[in-house]
Design a protein around this motif. Structure first.
Motif, short mmCIF file in Angstrom:
data_model
loop_
_atom_site.label_atom_id
_atom_site.label_comp_id
_atom_site.label_asym_id
_atom_site.label_seq_id
_atom_site.Cartn_x
_atom_site.Cartn_y
_atom_site.Cartn_z
N GLY A 185 27.63 51.12 37.83
CA GLY A 185 28.24 51.89 36.75
C GLY A 185 29.74 51.74 36.74
N VAL A 186 30.35 51.82 37.93
CA VAL A 186 31.81 51.69 38.01
C VAL A 186 32.24 50.28 37.64
N THR A 187 31.47 49.26 38.10
CA THR A 187 31.82 47.88 37.77
C THR A 187 31.75 47.65 36.26
N ALA A 188 30.71 48.21 35.62
CA ALA A 188 30.60 48.06 34.18
C ALA A 188 31.75 48.76 33.47
N LEU A 189 32.17 49.92 34.01
CA LEU A 189 33.31 50.63 33.40
C LEU A 189 34.58 49.81 33.50
N ILE A 190 34.85 49.30 34.72
CA ILE A 190 36.09 48.54 34.92
C ILE A 190 36.02 47.22 34.17
N GLY A 191 34.84 46.57 34.22
CA GLY A 191 34.75 45.20 33.72
C GLY A 191 34.68 45.11 32.22
N SER A 192 33.84 45.95 31.57
CA SER A 192 33.64 45.73 30.14
C SER A 192 34.10 46.91 29.29
N ASP A 193 34.18 48.13 29.85
CA ASP A 193 34.52 49.27 29.00
C ASP A 193 36.02 49.41 28.84
N VAL A 194 36.77 49.38 29.94
CA VAL A 194 38.22 49.52 29.81
C VAL A 194 38.94 48.20 30.07
N GLU A 195 38.22 47.19 30.54
CA GLU A 195 38.74 45.84 30.74
C GLU A 195 40.02 45.82 31.54
N MET A 196 39.87 46.27 32.80
CA MET A 196 40.99 46.20 33.73
C MET A 196 40.68 45.19 34.82
N CYS A 197 40.01 44.09 34.47
CA CYS A 197 39.48 43.20 35.48
C CYS A 197 40.55 42.35 36.16
N ALA A 198 41.70 42.17 35.51
CA ALA A 198 42.65 41.18 36.01
C ALA A 198 43.00 41.38 37.48
N GLY A 199 43.49 42.59 37.80
CA GLY A 199 43.87 42.79 39.19
C GLY A 199 42.75 43.32 40.06
N ASN A 200 41.56 43.47 39.50
CA ASN A 200 40.54 44.22 40.22
C ASN A 200 39.39 43.39 40.75
N SER A 201 39.44 42.08 40.53
CA SER A 201 38.46 41.16 41.08
C SER A 201 37.02 41.60 40.81
N CYS A 202 36.70 41.67 39.49
CA CYS A 202 35.39 42.17 39.07
C CYS A 202 34.25 41.30 39.57
N ALA A 203 34.49 39.98 39.68
CA ALA A 203 33.40 39.10 40.11
C ALA A 203 32.90 39.49 41.49
N ARG A 204 33.84 39.87 42.36
CA ARG A 204 33.42 40.28 43.71
C ARG A 204 32.64 41.58 43.68
N PHE A 205 33.09 42.53 42.83
CA PHE A 205 32.33 43.78 42.71
C PHE A 205 30.90 43.48 42.26
N MET A 206 30.80 42.63 41.22
CA MET A 206 29.46 42.31 40.71
C MET A 206 28.62 41.64 41.80
N ALA A 207 29.23 40.72 42.55
CA ALA A 207 28.48 40.03 43.60
C ALA A 207 28.00 41.03 44.66
N ALA A 208 28.89 41.97 45.02
CA ALA A 208 28.51 42.95 46.04
C ALA A 208 27.36 43.82 45.54
N VAL A 209 27.44 44.23 44.26
CA VAL A 209 26.36 45.05 43.70
C VAL A 209 25.05 44.26 43.66
N ALA A 210 25.15 42.97 43.26
CA ALA A 210 23.94 42.15 43.20
C ALA A 210 23.32 41.99 44.58
N MET A 211 24.15 41.78 45.61
CA MET A 211 23.63 41.65 46.97
C MET A 211 22.93 42.94 47.42
N ALA A 212 23.52 44.08 47.05
CA ALA A 212 22.90 45.35 47.43
C ALA A 212 21.54 45.50 46.76
#
Lengths: 187, 187
Positions: free
Chosen positions: A133-160
């Protein structure tokens, strides 16, 4: 004594069936061979997959520098650490069971495993959902991905989530075994 | 005829036991009276609690004006709508079962109910977890609560979790019934 009598041929008693060795052994002592159940190579593989996916999730999340400021990500790391430790302990038990060729499927062990799998599984699943939920908020809702390394968040969520998917068969096997044994005991 | 014989006293056959009416009826036709199982007032109460908590969650979330810009909150509303509809349909079935005093516990109905409960339950739980993660992020991590009405988000998340908690007993009853019937059939 003109009556006919059945003749008796004494024969040697047949030896107990030697083929089908695992089936002839008393239930609960030797391993049954259905892969994926505890005490088999498939079960060991599931445990190792759970532990390695959880470890990959921890490593990916810890490599980002902002994870400690978001509660959901901290919760994910804590749940994945618990998941990794629990799966490693049970993997050691499975390795022992395979080496000594004994089944770990007795009622008490299966009950403890299913309760532990249930607890760690619900923690991992809820943490993965919260982080998603937080990754979706940061990544697509408010689009603050530049400094926040969204790909790593998504990878960590996918691994979990993958760790949780690998946990599900272990939990179901243990739970079904416990339930069927308890039902047989109460009958 | 000097041998003693056992005397025979013809007695009337005892009537079939009339007390314990519900127990004497053939299995699956009359209601069993353990509260909380489908077909009882407790089961109906659980269904109504699920539907009302889900409806409260939808209403609380929809009363905020920013929910449609956050994916997790949109997902929560969608999952809660599905949960509410499903629980209302099953509540109608239970009301019918109570009115005609028949059990709804046959294998097919319990199987469909447990599959549907499992699907709606996992959707509700994951949506509640995702929304809780976002609420914790907005509320305590970045502290943007002023314009965002965090209390309503929290209330909506809490209602969704309560709906899920009310769903759990229904799911477990149906699942245990289905599993025990399937195990009995395969024996």
């Amino acid at each position: 004594m003109s009556f006919s009598r059945p003749t008796v041929h004494p024969v040697q008693a047949p030896p107990p069936q030697a083929q089908g060795d695992a089936n002839a052994a008393p239930f609960g002592v030797r391993m049954k061979k259905s892969q994926g159940t505890p005490g088999t190579l498939g079960g060991l593989g599931l445990r190792l997959a759970q532990a390695s996916f959880a470890a990959a999730s921890i490593a990916t999340m810890a490599s980002t520098h902002v994870f400690s400021s978001v509660s959901a990500f901290r919760y994910l790391v804590a749940a994945a650490i618990l998941q990794c430790l629990w799966s490693l302990v049970l993997a050691l038990v499975e390795i022992y069971a395979i080496l000594v060729k004994r089944s770990v499927m007795n009622l008490k062990a299966a009950g403890i495993s299913s309760v532990g799998d249930g607890i760690t599984g619900s923690l991992t699943f809820s943490a993965a959902c919260a982080s998603a939920g937080v990754t979706a908020l940061i990544g697509s809702d408010v689009e603050m991905c530049a400094g926040n390394s969204c790909a790593r968040f998504m990878a960590a969520v996918a691994m979990a989530f993958l760790s949780w998917f690998a946990l599900a068969p272990s939990f179901l096997f243990n739970f079904a075994f416990t339930a069927s044994r308890l039902a047989a005991l109460s009958r």
